[in-house]
Design a protein around this motif. Sequence first.
Motif, PDB file in Angstrom:
ATOM      1  N   ILE A 178      23.862   6.923  -2.097  1.00 25.06           N
ATOM      2  CA  ILE A 178      25.271   7.343  -1.591  1.00 25.06           C
ATOM      3  C   ILE A 178      26.180   7.479  -2.878  1.00 25.06           C
ATOM      4  O   ILE A 178      26.797   8.359  -2.720  1.00 25.06           O
ATOM      5  N   LEU A 179      26.103   6.828  -3.822  1.00 31.45           N
ATOM      6  CA  LEU A 179      26.989   6.887  -4.926  1.00 31.45           C
ATOM      7  C   LEU A 179      26.830   8.001  -5.720  1.00 31.45           C
ATOM      8  O   LEU A 179      27.592   8.370  -6.263  1.00 31.45           O
ATOM      9  N   LEU A 180      25.506   8.375  -5.930  1.00 28.31           N
ATOM     10  CA  LEU A 180      25.184   9.392  -6.720  1.00 28.31           C
ATOM     11  C   LEU A 180      25.048  10.752  -6.220  1.00 28.31           C
ATOM     12  O   LEU A 180      24.569  11.754  -6.905  1.00 28.31           O
ATOM     13  N   THR A 181      25.312  10.824  -4.801  1.00 29.78           N
ATOM     14  CA  THR A 181      25.426  12.056  -4.174  1.00 29.78           C
ATOM     15  C   THR A 181      26.036  13.403  -4.892  1.00 29.78           C
ATOM     16  O   THR A 181      27.077  13.102  -5.560  1.00 29.78           O
ATOM     17  N   ASP A 182      25.445  14.509  -4.627  1.00 32.64           N
ATOM     18  CA  ASP A 182      25.947  15.624  -5.086  1.00 32.64           C
ATOM     19  C   ASP A 182      26.552  16.520  -4.046  1.00 32.64           C
ATOM     20  O   ASP A 182      27.086  17.661  -3.820  1.00 32.64           O
ATOM     21  N   ARG A 183      26.695  15.671  -2.611  1.00 38.41           N
ATOM     22  CA  ARG A 183      27.000  16.641  -1.588  1.00 38.41           C
ATOM     23  C   ARG A 183      28.531  16.445  -1.294  1.00 38.41           C
ATOM     24  O   ARG A 183      29.254  17.197  -0.681  1.00 38.41           O
ATOM     25  N   VAL A 184      29.102  15.384  -2.069  1.00 30.56           N
ATOM     26  CA  VAL A 184      30.519  15.265  -2.038  1.00 30.56           C
ATOM     27  C   VAL A 184      31.093  15.680  -3.708  1.00 30.56           C
ATOM     28  O   VAL A 184      30.591  15.451  -4.575  1.00 30.56           O
ATOM     29  N   VAL A 229      22.021  -1.328  -3.416  1.00 29.87           N
ATOM     30  CA  VAL A 229      20.612  -1.484  -3.489  1.00 29.87           C
ATOM     31  C   VAL A 229      19.903  -0.504  -4.385  1.00 29.87           C
ATOM     32  O   VAL A 229      20.412   0.738  -4.402  1.00 29.87           O
ATOM     33  N   PRO A 230      19.172  -0.648  -5.476  1.00 28.03           N
ATOM     34  CA  PRO A 230      18.793   0.698  -6.308  1.00 28.03           C
ATOM     35  C   PRO A 230      17.907   1.286  -5.225  1.00 28.03           C
ATOM     36  O   PRO A 230      16.979   1.084  -4.421  1.00 28.03           O
ATOM     37  N   GLY A 231      17.999   2.805  -5.731  1.00 26.48           N
ATOM     38  CA  GLY A 231      17.499   3.722  -5.141  1.00 26.48           C
ATOM     39  C   GLY A 231      17.593   3.772  -3.717  1.00 26.48           C
ATOM     40  O   GLY A 231      18.752   4.001  -3.456  1.00 26.48           O
ATOM     41  N   ARG A 237      27.423  -4.484  -9.756  1.00 27.61           N
ATOM     42  CA  ARG A 237      28.515  -4.011 -10.665  1.00 27.61           C
ATOM     43  C   ARG A 237      28.198  -2.938 -11.611  1.00 27.61           C
ATOM     44  O   ARG A 237      28.575  -2.081 -11.848  1.00 27.61           O
ATOM     45  N   GLU A 238      26.853  -3.094 -12.142  1.00 30.27           N
ATOM     46  CA  GLU A 238      26.592  -2.386 -13.225  1.00 30.27           C
ATOM     47  C   GLU A 238      26.055  -0.974 -12.545  1.00 30.27           C
ATOM     48  O   GLU A 238      26.303  -0.146 -13.227  1.00 30.27           O
ATOM     49  N   LEU A 239      25.344  -0.946 -11.170  1.00 26.16           N
ATOM     50  CA  LEU A 239      25.026   0.192 -10.697  1.00 26.16           C
ATOM     51  C   LEU A 239      26.419   1.010 -10.229  1.00 26.16           C
ATOM     52  O   LEU A 239      26.488   2.126 -10.565  1.00 26.16           O
ATOM     53  N   LEU A 240      27.235   0.262  -9.880  1.00 23.32           N
ATOM     54  CA  LEU A 240      28.581   1.002  -9.472  1.00 23.32           C
ATOM     55  C   LEU A 240      29.429   1.526 -10.867  1.00 23.32           C
ATOM     56  O   LEU A 240      29.695   2.896 -10.658  1.00 23.32           O
ATOM     57  N   VAL A 241      29.261   0.955 -11.597  1.00 23.07           N
ATOM     58  CA  VAL A 241      29.832   1.350 -13.136  1.00 23.07           C
ATOM     59  C   VAL A 241      28.984   2.668 -13.422  1.00 23.07           C
ATOM     60  O   VAL A 241      29.741   3.779 -13.871  1.00 23.07           O
ATOM     61  N   HIS A 242      27.700   2.562 -13.481  1.00 25.62           N
ATOM     62  CA  HIS A 242      26.850   3.843 -13.940  1.00 25.62           C
ATOM     63  C   HIS A 242      27.015   4.967 -12.933  1.00 25.62           C
ATOM     64  O   HIS A 242      27.334   6.133 -13.650  1.00 25.62           O
ATOM     65  N   ALA A 243      27.303   4.636 -11.647  1.00 30.07           N
ATOM     66  CA  ALA A 243      27.588   5.913 -10.754  1.00 30.07           C
ATOM     67  C   ALA A 243      28.794   6.279 -11.016  1.00 30.07           C
ATOM     68  O   ALA A 243      29.032   7.670 -10.873  1.00 30.07           O
ATOM     69  N   ALA A 244      29.826   5.751 -11.297  1.00 25.31           N
ATOM     70  CA  ALA A 244      31.502   6.134 -11.604  1.00 25.31           C
ATOM     71  C   ALA A 244      31.188   6.867 -12.818  1.00 25.31           C
ATOM     72  O   ALA A 244      31.872   8.016 -12.707  1.00 25.31           O
ATOM     73  N   GLN A 245      30.694   6.563 -13.739  1.00 22.26           N
ATOM     74  CA  GLN A 245      30.449   7.042 -15.178  1.00 22.26           C
ATOM     75  C   GLN A 245      29.700   8.653 -14.769  1.00 22.26           C
ATOM     76  O   GLN A 245      30.128   9.682 -15.493  1.00 22.26           O
ATOM     77  N   GLU A 246      28.725   8.558 -14.080  1.00 22.79           N
ATOM     78  CA  GLU A 246      28.119   9.740 -13.684  1.00 22.79           C
ATOM     79  C   GLU A 246      29.063  10.868 -13.064  1.00 22.79           C
ATOM     80  O   GLU A 246      28.724  11.993 -13.265  1.00 22.79           O
TER      81      GLU A 246
END
Length: 265
Positions: free
Chosen positions: A153-159, A182-184, A238-247
Motif C-alpha cells: 500500500i505504501l509503495l504503490t504507484d497508483r497514487v 507487514v513486509p510484502g 517504523r523502518e518500513l514507513l521511513v523507507h516508503a516515505a523516502q521512495e
Amino acid sequence: MPVVTHPAVRVVGGYLRDARERRLIWPAQPADLIRVSEETVLSMEAGHTPITLRHIELLCRLYHCSDDIPVLKNLATAAMHRSGDIADEAPGHHRRLAGCARQAREAWWVSTAVIPPPLQTAAYARAVGYPSFALPDAPLPSPHAVYVLDECILLTDRVAPEVMAPQLQYLLDLDVGEVRVVPGRIAAPRGHLVELRMPAGPVFARPEHDGVLYVPADRRLSAFISDTSDLTTPAASRELLVHAAQEQLSRAYVHTGAARCPEPL
C-alpha cells in the motif's frame, strides 16, 4: 438478561452511547425517558440487552441524531432475525462505525488495499475516493487502535507520489495508536477488516466506499488479525514507513524535475 450474539446490536448500542457522551448526558436522563434503570441503559449500550425500536427512536431524538433512526432500527431488526452478514449502506456509515469504535476497549484495523480512512490525509482520501478524515462522515484515528498495513500500500504507484509522500510523512508524525507495517503483501482479500473489542464481545466489520458490512463473530477472523500483527514490530514498522516515505519522495522529485530528494523528518 438476554444474550445477543450478532455484532450489529453492539454497533447500535456503542453508537448510542457515543452519541450520549458527546452530548454530555448522564445515563439517568435516558433511563428516565424510556422508563428503565440506569443499569439497563448501560447494558443496552454495551450490547448485552436488546434495544427496542421505540427506545432507539426516543434516544436518537434525545441525543439529536434523528437522521440515524431508520438505519439503527434496521440494524437492530436485522440483528434479531438474521445470523449472517448485515450491511449498513446508508449515508453516515463511516461515522456510525467511528462512534462505535470510540466505545471499544481496543480496535484492530487490517488493510490490504489502501490506507485506512482514519489515517488518510485529505489529498489521499480524494485520490482513492474515500471520505476525507476532515469531513463529519469519516472516522478519526483512535488512541487505542492498532492499524496493520500491507507494505505494498505504501509503495504503490497508483497514487501520485506528490500525494503519497506527504501521506506517509503524516503517518510518521501521527501520535495516535500504533501503525504496523507487514513486509510484502498480506495474504488476505483486498480491503479492510476491523475488529472492535466491545464489552459484550467483538465486532467484526468490513468498511468500504459504499458501506460497512458487519460480520458475525468468527474465531478465524480474530486469529487472522492476531497472526498478521505478529508479523510486525513497532521498530521494523517504523523502518518500513521511513523507507516508503523516502521512495515516494524520490519519485515525487523525479516527477516534478527537482534536483534532490530530502529525507523525511
